[in-house]
Design a protein around this motif. Structure first.
Motif, PDB file in Angstrom:
ATOM      1  N   SER A  64      11.455 -19.971  10.073  1.00 52.76           N
ATOM      2  CA  SER A  64      11.212 -20.104   8.957  1.00 52.76           C
ATOM      3  C   SER A  64      11.241 -19.334   8.158  1.00 52.76           C
ATOM      4  CB  SER A  64       9.420 -19.716   8.998  1.00 52.76           C
ATOM      5  OG  SER A  64       8.706 -20.365   9.917  1.00 52.76           O
ATOM      6  N   ALA A  65      11.149 -19.541   6.739  1.00 54.90           N
ATOM      7  CA  ALA A  65      11.502 -18.324   5.527  1.00 54.90           C
ATOM      8  C   ALA A  65      10.791 -18.001   4.752  1.00 54.90           C
ATOM      9  CB  ALA A  65      12.945 -18.441   5.358  1.00 54.90           C
ATOM     10  N   LEU A 122       5.122 -19.115   2.931  1.00 52.02           N
ATOM     11  CA  LEU A 122       5.937 -19.945   4.069  1.00 52.02           C
ATOM     12  C   LEU A 122       7.356 -20.627   2.810  1.00 52.02           C
ATOM     13  CD1 LEU A 122       6.931 -20.689   6.116  1.00 52.02           C
ATOM     14  CD2 LEU A 122       5.365 -22.831   6.008  1.00 52.02           C
ATOM     15  N   ALA A 123       8.243 -20.392   2.656  1.00 50.01           N
ATOM     16  CA  ALA A 123       8.850 -20.863   1.806  1.00 50.01           C
ATOM     17  C   ALA A 123      10.239 -21.897   2.077  1.00 50.01           C
ATOM     18  CB  ALA A 123      10.015 -19.888   0.716  1.00 50.01           C
ATOM     19  N   ALA A 124      10.277 -21.808   3.489  1.00 50.28           N
ATOM     20  CA  ALA A 124      11.053 -23.213   4.115  1.00 50.28           C
ATOM     21  C   ALA A 124      11.139 -23.125   5.841  1.00 50.28           C
ATOM     22  CB  ALA A 124      12.546 -22.660   4.287  1.00 50.28           C
ATOM     23  N   ASN A 125      10.649 -24.312   6.339  1.00 52.76           N
ATOM     24  CA  ASN A 125      10.259 -24.646   7.570  1.00 52.76           C
ATOM     25  C   ASN A 125      11.169 -25.523   8.153  1.00 52.76           C
ATOM     26  OD1 ASN A 125       8.405 -26.026   9.290  1.00 52.76           O
ATOM     27  ND2 ASN A 125       8.264 -23.671   9.631  1.00 52.76           N
ATOM     28  N   SER A 126      11.371 -25.127   9.640  1.00 50.22           N
ATOM     29  CA  SER A 126      12.138 -26.029  10.536  1.00 50.22           C
ATOM     30  C   SER A 126      11.602 -28.085  10.401  1.00 50.22           C
ATOM     31  CB  SER A 126      12.283 -26.149  11.459  1.00 50.22           C
ATOM     32  OG  SER A 126      10.996 -25.593  12.673  1.00 50.22           O
ATOM     33  N   ALA A 127      10.673 -27.400  10.521  1.00 51.89           N
ATOM     34  CA  ALA A 127       9.483 -29.145  11.280  1.00 51.89           C
ATOM     35  C   ALA A 127      10.318 -29.687  11.515  1.00 51.89           C
ATOM     36  CB  ALA A 127       9.575 -29.803   8.933  1.00 51.89           C
ATOM     37  N   LYS A 128      10.842 -28.930  12.539  1.00 51.54           N
ATOM     38  CA  LYS A 128      11.267 -29.566  14.031  1.00 51.54           C
ATOM     39  C   LYS A 128      10.784 -29.133  15.293  1.00 51.54           C
ATOM     40  CE  LYS A 128      14.943 -32.442  11.914  1.00 51.54           C
ATOM     41  NZ  LYS A 128      16.100 -32.561  11.529  1.00 51.54           N
ATOM     42  N   PRO A 129       9.261 -28.862  15.518  1.00 54.18           N
ATOM     43  CA  PRO A 129       8.925 -28.316  16.576  1.00 54.18           C
ATOM     44  C   PRO A 129       9.549 -28.516  18.012  1.00 54.18           C
ATOM     45  CG  PRO A 129       7.162 -29.548  15.564  1.00 54.18           C
ATOM     46  CD  PRO A 129       8.261 -29.709  15.373  1.00 54.18           C
ATOM     47  N   PHE A 130      10.245 -27.843  18.509  1.00 55.50           N
ATOM     48  CA  PHE A 130      10.773 -28.729  19.990  1.00 55.50           C
ATOM     49  C   PHE A 130      12.076 -28.875  20.002  1.00 55.50           C
ATOM     50  CE2 PHE A 130       5.261 -28.044  20.729  1.00 55.50           C
ATOM     51  CZ  PHE A 130       5.899 -27.197  21.258  1.00 55.50           C
ATOM     52  N   ARG A 131      12.441 -28.670  19.092  1.00 47.12           N
ATOM     53  CA  ARG A 131      14.215 -29.346  18.149  1.00 47.12           C
ATOM     54  C   ARG A 131      14.879 -28.355  18.154  1.00 47.12           C
ATOM     55  NH1 ARG A 131      12.714 -34.741  15.058  1.00 47.12           N
ATOM     56  NH2 ARG A 131      15.203 -34.435  14.854  1.00 47.12           N
ATOM     57  N   GLN A 132      15.769 -28.449  18.648  1.00 48.98           N
ATOM     58  CA  GLN A 132      17.136 -27.505  18.401  1.00 48.98           C
ATOM     59  C   GLN A 132      17.684 -27.732  16.752  1.00 48.98           C
ATOM     60  OE1 GLN A 132      19.952 -25.679  20.803  1.00 48.98           O
ATOM     61  NE2 GLN A 132      21.718 -27.373  19.571  1.00 48.98           N
ATOM     62  N   THR A 133      17.967 -26.659  15.729  1.00 47.85           N
ATOM     63  CA  THR A 133      18.020 -27.226  14.663  1.00 47.85           C
ATOM     64  C   THR A 133      18.450 -26.081  13.522  1.00 47.85           C
ATOM     65  OG1 THR A 133      16.984 -28.141  12.131  1.00 47.85           O
ATOM     66  CG2 THR A 133      15.684 -26.178  13.490  1.00 47.85           C
ATOM     67  N   GLN A 160       0.831  -1.264   0.447  1.00 48.62           N
ATOM     68  CA  GLN A 160      -0.456  -0.264  -0.365  1.00 48.62           C
ATOM     69  C   GLN A 160       0.819   1.088  -0.451  1.00 48.62           C
ATOM     70  OE1 GLN A 160      -2.391  -0.184   3.117  1.00 48.62           O
ATOM     71  NE2 GLN A 160      -3.694  -2.007   3.091  1.00 48.62           N
ATOM     72  N   ALA A 161       1.666   0.678   0.134  1.00 55.51           N
ATOM     73  CA  ALA A 161       2.600   2.167   0.351  1.00 55.51           C
ATOM     74  C   ALA A 161       4.327   2.111  -0.684  1.00 55.51           C
ATOM     75  CB  ALA A 161       4.040   1.568   1.588  1.00 55.51           C
ATOM     76  N   ASP A 162       3.222   1.473  -2.360  1.00 55.31           N
ATOM     77  CA  ASP A 162       3.312   1.375  -2.668  1.00 55.31           C
ATOM     78  C   ASP A 162       5.141   1.086  -2.794  1.00 55.31           C
ATOM     79  OD1 ASP A 162       1.786   2.937  -4.228  1.00 55.31           O
ATOM     80  OD2 ASP A 162       2.438   4.758  -4.129  1.00 55.31           O
ATOM     81  N   LEU A 163       6.106  -0.312  -1.702  1.00 59.98           N
ATOM     82  CA  LEU A 163       6.798  -0.813  -1.600  1.00 59.98           C
ATOM     83  C   LEU A 163       6.905  -2.026  -2.467  1.00 59.98           C
ATOM     84  CD1 LEU A 163       7.703   0.781   1.948  1.00 59.98           C
ATOM     85  CD2 LEU A 163       8.707   1.809  -0.879  1.00 59.98           C
ATOM     86  N   GLN A 164       7.684  -2.680  -2.357  1.00 57.55           N
ATOM     87  CA  GLN A 164       7.339  -3.920  -2.809  1.00 57.55           C
ATOM     88  C   GLN A 164       7.882  -5.310  -1.453  1.00 57.55           C
ATOM     89  OE1 GLN A 164       7.133  -5.863  -5.876  1.00 57.55           O
ATOM     90  NE2 GLN A 164       6.200  -4.228  -6.330  1.00 57.55           N
ATOM     91  N   PHE A 165       7.930  -6.109  -1.084  1.00 57.39           N
ATOM     92  CA  PHE A 165       8.269  -6.453   0.137  1.00 57.39           C
ATOM     93  C   PHE A 165       9.313  -7.524   0.143  1.00 57.39           C
ATOM     94  CE2 PHE A 165       7.137 -10.683   2.789  1.00 57.39           C
ATOM     95  CZ  PHE A 165       7.233 -10.482   4.540  1.00 57.39           C
ATOM     96  N   VAL A 166       9.882  -7.846   0.931  1.00 57.74           N
ATOM     97  CA  VAL A 166      11.516  -8.757   0.487  1.00 57.74           C
ATOM     98  C   VAL A 166      11.493 -10.067   1.246  1.00 57.74           C
ATOM     99  CG1 VAL A 166      12.534  -7.000  -0.087  1.00 57.74           C
ATOM    100  CG2 VAL A 166      12.158  -7.115   2.413  1.00 57.74           C
ATOM    101  N   PRO A 167      12.574 -10.763   0.834  1.00 57.44           N
ATOM    102  CA  PRO A 167      12.597 -11.917   1.950  1.00 57.44           C
ATOM    103  C   PRO A 167      12.132 -11.669   3.348  1.00 57.44           C
ATOM    104  CG  PRO A 167      13.847 -12.332  -0.371  1.00 57.44           C
ATOM    105  CD  PRO A 167      13.499 -11.326  -0.580  1.00 57.44           C
ATOM    106  N   PHE A 168      11.847 -12.923   3.941  1.00 57.96           N
ATOM    107  CA  PHE A 168      11.306 -12.387   5.412  1.00 57.96           C
ATOM    108  C   PHE A 168      12.496 -14.129   6.637  1.00 57.96           C
ATOM    109  CE2 PHE A 168       9.908 -11.865   9.441  1.00 57.96           C
ATOM    110  CZ  PHE A 168       9.725 -10.195   9.984  1.00 57.96           C
ATOM    111  N   TYR A 169      13.317 -13.656   6.667  1.00 55.44           N
ATOM    112  CA  TYR A 169      13.226 -14.966   7.773  1.00 55.44           C
ATOM    113  C   TYR A 169      13.245 -14.749   9.584  1.00 55.44           C
ATOM    114  CZ  TYR A 169      16.156 -15.616   3.302  1.00 55.44           C
ATOM    115  OH  TYR A 169      16.722 -15.609   2.024  1.00 55.44           O
ATOM    116  N   TYR A 170      12.799 -15.632   9.892  1.00 57.21           N
ATOM    117  CA  TYR A 170      12.341 -16.010  10.996  1.00 57.21           C
ATOM    118  C   TYR A 170      13.253 -16.782  11.686  1.00 57.21           C
ATOM    119  CZ  TYR A 170       9.066 -16.660  15.122  1.00 57.21           C
ATOM    120  OH  TYR A 170       8.088 -16.727  16.187  1.00 57.21           O
ATOM    121  N   THR A 171      13.216 -16.276  13.341  1.00 56.78           N
ATOM    122  CA  THR A 171      14.250 -17.933  13.727  1.00 56.78           C
ATOM    123  C   THR A 171      13.992 -17.506  15.350  1.00 56.78           C
ATOM    124  OG1 THR A 171      16.161 -17.120  12.663  1.00 56.78           O
ATOM    125  CG2 THR A 171      16.290 -18.516  14.506  1.00 56.78           C
TER     126      THR A 171
END
Length: 658
Positions: free
Chosen positions: A275-276, A283-294, A244-255
């Motif tokens: 996730s990424a 959603l482009a990628a996900n740890s898919a390992k809930p409650f586990r270190q990875t 809405q602000a005439d900007l383009q969304f960019v890849p978002f990495y969540y840890t």
């Protein structure tokens, strides 16, 4: 460019242990040729530390770890969370925290090749080099960031600059040229309801406006059911506002981190969901390992074409995992290297049976004892059920009859009764509670102290809410594993364990009702067994859903419930089977109103028990403990309450509308 997202198990207050975990994961990222490695929020210290944040020496110690991580950043870009303390005589003059102490940020640190990262626009006269403070500080549920930290919004107000000018990305050199990375901290993702001049404080938008080519969010975000879906929706909100602000969304990495932390009254679990998201906020990628270190590796150049779906287990399976994770936090909570040992008062009822199973699954049969403490009121069915469960679990089972102890105490009070007056109902209730107090205080607490064990509180959420428990009896212990499960959820989790985990009838099916919460004559209906023919007074299913509503994040009032009743949508609003309404007789308006007042009044009157209760493992969006904060207050019924009550009582009969 490769991004390594470190879904790290953070152990509160174990600074050196957490650092060593980080160093190992940094080495792993380097070996996999990652260019950037990202760790969670406050990953050196842990997040839920309460007033430990007011310990200045502790904060100074934390700051020293930055130098060791600076050395570890050689050959890679490192992003992680730590506090940043600004002494009051720095930052361009006297700039304290709001409490007068040295200014403290909950911050993201960005380092590259042994040096703090720089921004394209100089903000160093306001913010230290290489750090970005959390912009939005949550102050709801069990979150207390505003009590301890100074936010990016606070900084902007202090220095009289727009907050968006401080949300500058960091410039990171790569083989393909400089990349501008925008960094934010946890709650900055949940910006929809934070407002300045009528607009959301969208840090992601500010960072993109200032040139960010990718976004990184470092979090310590607790698990709740469907939290992952909520995050996905937040990403779409960010994307919509940015476009809405005439900007383009960019890849978002969540840890996000994994493990469990506590605030003294709740044990709170973290499932990760690292996730990424691609340029479309998908959603482009996900740890898919809930409650586990990875360690999740993502190819940044390929992310535009990446897309994955979510695979999520059902609610009871997730709550089971959260409870077991929370239980396994106990050694970390105490700073122990070995697992704790437990003793459980196993009555033969479904609640204590579930607790015994959960502890065995968390710590092994060798660390669990069960104790059955019968009196004349305990049936052979419950005693046999307790023995059955213990044998199936392979745990030591002890039987300690307490009838003699009860009679000895009763004789003492019989002499007092001759000279001390009290109503007959109060004496009868006291006689019943003597049994519970002997079990909890005289037997379980002494076994725990004598043999180096802990004992548990086996109450479920409905019992805790209504005070259907005896203070200094079954209200005691070191932890309440199922204190955030309704009775209906207890039944469901027992079925899940029998069928999916044990694949055996470890907990007798005779303890379980049918889908209308009815028990056959051969079954064992819930009972405290403190008098003859005693049955729990709760309307299972209905009271469970009513409690979920009145303790939800947006709490439902008695007036709301009466309004639903008048509109004929009670079952729909409570998300329950409408057949439960006639099952419990609440299709009669008089019965409904009497029960509703008993229910809400029971919750109000039982605050004094809850504030003396042990920590509860959190499994819902609103748990007793420190999530729901309560004061002891007199009853209040306003004019609207009285009007609705009269309208309900004027009804002939309730009928659910289609």
């Amino acid at each position: 460019m490769k991004i390594a997202l470190a879904q790290m198990h953070v152990v509160p207050m174990e600074l050196e242990k957490n650092l060593q975990t980080m160093l190992r994961m940094i080495d792993d990222a380097k070996q996999q040729h990652a260019d950037v490695v990202v760790f969670p929020e406050l990953c050196i210290s842990g997040y839920l530390l309460s007033d430990q944040w007011l310990n200045r020496q502790f904060c100074q110690d934390l700051m020293q770890y930055n130098e060791r991580l600076l050395e570890a950043s050689r050959g890679i870009t490192l992003i992680y969370g730590n506090i940043c303390e600004i002494p009051s005589n720095e930052a361009g003059g006297f700039h304290p925290n709001k409490d007068g102490r040295s200014r403290l940020y909950n911050a993201a640190y960005v380092m590259h090749d042994g040096a703090y990262a720089k921004r394209p626009e100089s903000t160093e006269f306001i913010l230290p080099e290489g750090i970005h403070p959390k912009a939005l500080l949550p102050n709801y549920r069990f979150f207390d960031d505003q009590r301890y930290f100074f936010s990016l919004v606070d900084v902007a107000q202090d220095f009289a600059v727009p907050v968006h000018t401080l949300a500058q990305p960091f410039v990171i050199p790569t083989a393909g040229g400089d990349v501008k990375i925008g960094v934010e901290v946890c709650e900055d993702l949940w910006c929809k309801d934070y407002r300045i001049q009528g607009e959301s404080v969208n840090v992601s938008k500010y960072l993109i406006q200032n040139g960010a080519e990718m976004l990184v969010n470092i979090s310590a975000s607790p698990w709740t059911f469907h939290k992952n879906d909520a995050r996905d929706r937040r990403l779409q909100f960010l994307k919509a506002e940015i476009e809405q602000a005439d900007l383009q969304f960019v890849p978002f990495y969540y840890t996000n981190n994994v493990g469990a932390q506590n605030n003294g009254k709740n044990i709170i679990t973290f499932d990760g969901d690292t996730s990424a998201y691609n340029h479309n906020g998908q959603l482009a990628a996900n740890s898919a390992k809930p409650f586990r270190q990875t360690l999740l590796l993502v190819d940044h150049e390929a992310i535009h074409d990446m897309r994955v779906g979510r695979s999520e287990t059902d609610k009871i399976a997730q709550k089971y995992q959260a409870i077991v994770t929370g239980l396994r936090h106990i050694p970390e909570l105490l700073g122990w290297q070995e697992d704790p040992k437990f003793v459980i008062g196993l009555s033969g009822g479904v609640d204590s049976a579930l607790v015994a199973c959960l502890l065995k699954l968390a710590f092994g049969a060798e660390n669990v004892w069960t104790v059955n403490m019968p009196t004349q009121y305990n049936s052979s069915k419950t005693k046999d059920a307790a023995a059955w469960i213990s044998k199936k679990l392979g745990v030591r089972h002890i039987v300690v009859p307490i009838q003699t102890l009860v009679e000895e105490q009763m004789s003492v009070f019989a002499q007092l009764d001759a000279s001390c007056e009290s109503p007959d109902w109060m004496r009868k209730l006291s006689d019943e509670n003597i049994q519970a107090k002997i079990r909890g205080t005289s037997i379980l607490s002494n076994i725990a102290g004598r043999y180096g064990r802990m004992f548990t509180n086996n109450g479920n959420k409905v019992e805790i809410a209504l005070g259907y428990a005896t203070l200094y009896g079954d209200v005691g212990g070191v932890i309440a594993p199922i204190g955030d499960l309704t009775k209906a959820e207890v039944f469901d989790m027992v079925r899940y364990l029998n069928r999916q985990v044990f694949k055996d009838e470890v907990i007798p099916e005779s303890l379980l009702p049918d889908d209308q919460f009815r028990f056959t004559e051969e079954a064992i209906a819930p009972s405290a067994e403190l008098r003859d023919a005693q049955i729990d007074p709760m309307k299972f299913g209905y009271h469970c859903q009513l409690l979920e509503a009145c303790t939800s994040f947006q709490k439902v009032t008695a007036e709301d419930v009466m309004g639903w009743y008048l509109q004929g949508c009670l079952a729909k609003k409570l998300n329950m089977d409408e057949a439960l309404i006639p099952r419990w007789g609440i299709d009669d308006p008089g019965t409904f109103m009497q029960d509703l007042e008993w229910f809400y009044d029971g919750i109000r009157k039982s605050v004094f028990k809850r504030i003396q209760s042990p920590p509860i493992v959190l499994t819902s969006p609103s748990a007793y403990g420190f999530d729901i904060r309560e004061s002891q207050l007199p009853n209040y019924q306003g004019e609207k309450y009285q009007q609705l009550k009269q309208q309900v009582l004027a009804m002939q009969q309730y009928s659910e509308q289609a």
